[in-house]
Design a protein around this motif. Structure first.
Motif, PDB file in Angstrom:
ATOM      1  N   LYS A  51       0.843  -1.195   0.000  1.00  0.00           N
ATOM      2  CA  LYS A  51       0.000   0.000   0.000  1.00  0.00           C
ATOM      3  C   LYS A  51       0.880   1.247   0.000  1.00  0.00           C
ATOM      4  O   LYS A  51       1.968   1.254   0.570  1.00  0.00           O
ATOM      5  N   PRO A  52       0.423   2.323  -0.635  1.00  0.00           N
ATOM      6  CA  PRO A  52       1.252   3.541  -0.689  1.00  0.00           C
ATOM      7  C   PRO A  52       1.392   4.186   0.685  1.00  0.00           C
ATOM      8  O   PRO A  52       0.466   4.178   1.496  1.00  0.00           O
ATOM      9  N   LEU A  53       2.562   4.738   0.927  1.00  0.00           N
ATOM     10  CA  LEU A  53       2.844   5.463   2.158  1.00  0.00           C
ATOM     11  C   LEU A  53       3.279   6.875   1.808  1.00  0.00           C
ATOM     12  O   LEU A  53       4.037   7.079   0.853  1.00  0.00           O
ATOM     13  N   ARG A  54       2.782   7.843   2.563  1.00  0.00           N
ATOM     14  CA  ARG A  54       3.185   9.228   2.337  1.00  0.00           C
ATOM     15  C   ARG A  54       4.330   9.570   3.271  1.00  0.00           C
ATOM     16  O   ARG A  54       4.225   9.410   4.484  1.00  0.00           O
ATOM     17  N   GLU A  55       5.414  10.042   2.687  1.00  0.00           N
ATOM     18  CA  GLU A  55       6.568  10.435   3.484  1.00  0.00           C
ATOM     19  C   GLU A  55       6.300  11.776   4.163  1.00  0.00           C
ATOM     20  O   GLU A  55       5.517  12.588   3.679  1.00  0.00           O
ATOM     21  N   ASP A  56       6.969  11.993   5.297  1.00  0.00           N
ATOM     22  CA  ASP A  56       6.850  13.279   5.984  1.00  0.00           C
ATOM     23  C   ASP A  56       7.326  14.399   5.069  1.00  0.00           C
ATOM     24  O   ASP A  56       8.414  14.327   4.493  1.00  0.00           O
ATOM     25  N   GLY A 102      -3.554  27.034   3.676  1.00  0.00           N
ATOM     26  CA  GLY A 102      -3.238  27.168   5.088  1.00  0.00           C
ATOM     27  C   GLY A 102      -1.764  26.975   5.380  1.00  0.00           C
ATOM     28  O   GLY A 102      -0.986  26.541   4.530  1.00  0.00           O
ATOM     29  N   GLY A 103      -1.400  27.287   6.628  1.00  0.00           N
ATOM     30  CA  GLY A 103       0.002  27.284   7.010  1.00  0.00           C
ATOM     31  C   GLY A 103       0.640  25.921   7.105  1.00  0.00           C
ATOM     32  O   GLY A 103       1.859  25.804   7.047  1.00  0.00           O
ATOM     33  N   GLY A 104      -0.140  24.854   7.260  1.00  0.00           N
ATOM     34  CA  GLY A 104       0.432  23.518   7.370  1.00  0.00           C
ATOM     35  C   GLY A 104       0.431  22.764   6.065  1.00  0.00           C
ATOM     36  O   GLY A 104       0.551  21.539   6.043  1.00  0.00           O
ATOM     37  N   SER A 105       0.341  23.477   4.970  1.00  0.00           N
ATOM     38  CA  SER A 105       0.160  22.857   3.661  1.00  0.00           C
ATOM     39  C   SER A 105       1.447  22.235   3.136  1.00  0.00           C
ATOM     40  O   SER A 105       2.538  22.751   3.347  1.00  0.00           O
ATOM     41  N   ASN A 106       1.287  21.116   2.418  1.00  0.00           N
ATOM     42  CA  ASN A 106       2.391  20.515   1.669  1.00  0.00           C
ATOM     43  C   ASN A 106       2.151  20.633   0.170  1.00  0.00           C
ATOM     44  O   ASN A 106       2.719  19.874  -0.615  1.00  0.00           O
ATOM     45  N   VAL A 107       1.283  21.569  -0.212  1.00  0.00           N
ATOM     46  CA  VAL A 107       1.030  21.822  -1.630  1.00  0.00           C
ATOM     47  C   VAL A 107       2.169  22.680  -2.174  1.00  0.00           C
ATOM     48  O   VAL A 107       2.486  23.724  -1.602  1.00  0.00           O
ATOM     49  N   PRO A 108       2.813  22.264  -3.257  1.00  0.00           N
ATOM     50  CA  PRO A 108       3.919  23.069  -3.791  1.00  0.00           C
ATOM     51  C   PRO A 108       3.430  24.381  -4.386  1.00  0.00           C
ATOM     52  O   PRO A 108       2.363  24.444  -4.998  1.00  0.00           O
ATOM     53  N   LEU A 109       4.212  25.430  -4.169  1.00  0.00           N
ATOM     54  CA  LEU A 109       3.886  26.731  -4.746  1.00  0.00           C
ATOM     55  C   LEU A 109       4.118  26.679  -6.248  1.00  0.00           C
ATOM     56  O   LEU A 109       5.138  26.193  -6.709  1.00  0.00           O
ATOM     57  N   GLY A 110       3.160  27.191  -6.990  1.00  0.00           N
ATOM     58  CA  GLY A 110       3.305  27.177  -8.441  1.00  0.00           C
ATOM     59  C   GLY A 110       1.978  27.364  -9.128  1.00  0.00           C
ATOM     60  O   GLY A 110       1.247  28.320  -8.852  1.00  0.00           O
TER      61      GLY A 110
END
Length: 253
Positions: A84-89, A220-228
């Protein structure tokens, strides 16, 4: 007659105390069952029992799973065992943005059907952008301090006037709400146009000119969405909405 293949069995040890039921233990049990395993479910019902178990097996955490007398480990290790896929920190993801825009689009269709009796209307597109702005604003309002910190990494105006980073979530949410209602266009249109233009220029400079790899504060401030592209799209939507509604307001005066 062929006999049924023997059922696979796994041993699971998980905490189930009066004040704490381990969520990862429940997830491990569910995953094992979905993979076709019979689960020998061993509950660790006290703190002492849990500590003795960890010392006996030289492990630091629970739950722990054994399959064919081999210790697999905790929930993440179990997912890895089953492929199963795992998301890295810290791994980047577009999931929050996809969810927000997807729900905003469906909400706009629902509002269009309820209010106009149709989903094919320019007003539905306006609602889509306005609802998207409002939902994105809510994400930022959950942690204004965290958002403003991340925002300062790239927004040109916030770098000159720090308080702008604190005001931005309120301005975006207000503009979105007013546009949903179709009220006070003289305020919502220039507001959306202003913050959208500043944002678009800031993102374009940071990503496409300075070539910086940053996280986007758009959800939001806790986002892991890349800027672009995503953040640029958010700002371009506000620019288009500000111009469109502003022009329509001027023509109606």
């Amino acid at each position: 007659m062929p006999t049924d293949a023997p059922r696979k069995t796994a041993q699971l040890y998980r905490m189930a105390m009066p004040g704490h039921l381990c969520p990862f233990g429940l997830k491990s049990k569910d995953l094992l069952k979905r993979q076709g395993f019979d689960v020998e479910d061993h509950l660790l019902e006290t703190h002492d029992e849990t500590e003795q178990f960890k010392q006996r097996h030289s492990v630091e955490t629970t739950p722990q799973t054994w399959i064919d007398n081999e210790r697999i480990g905790g929930y993440d290790s179990l997912r890895k065992y089953f492929g199963k896929p795992l998301r890295e920190d810290g791994e980047t993801t577009y999931t929050p943005v996809i969810a927000i825009f997807g729900v905003a689009f469906l909400m706009a269709l629902a509002v269009g059907w309820a209010a106009l009796g149709t989903m094919l209307s320019v007003r539905v597109l306006e609602w889509f952008i306005a609802i998207s702005m409002t939902l994105l604003g809510i994400q930022k309002l959950q942690d204004v301090e965290g958002f403003s910190t991340m925002f300062l990494n790239y927004d040109l105006l916030a770098r000159r006037w720090v308080r702008y980073g604190y005001l931005y979530p309120f301005a975006e949410t207000l503009a979105g709400l007013l546009m949903i209602a179709g009220a006070l266009t003289w305020l919502s249109a220039p507001l959306a146009l202003f913050i959208g233009t500043v944002g678009a220029v800031s993102v374009f400079k940071a990503v496409y000119i300075d070539k910086r790899e940053l996280k986007c504060a758009c959800v939001g401030g806790g986002s892991n969405v890349p800027l672009g592209f995503v953040s640029l799209t958010e700002n371009l939507m506000m620019i288009v909405m500000g111009l469109w509604m502003g022009l329509r307001f001027l023509l109606s005066v």
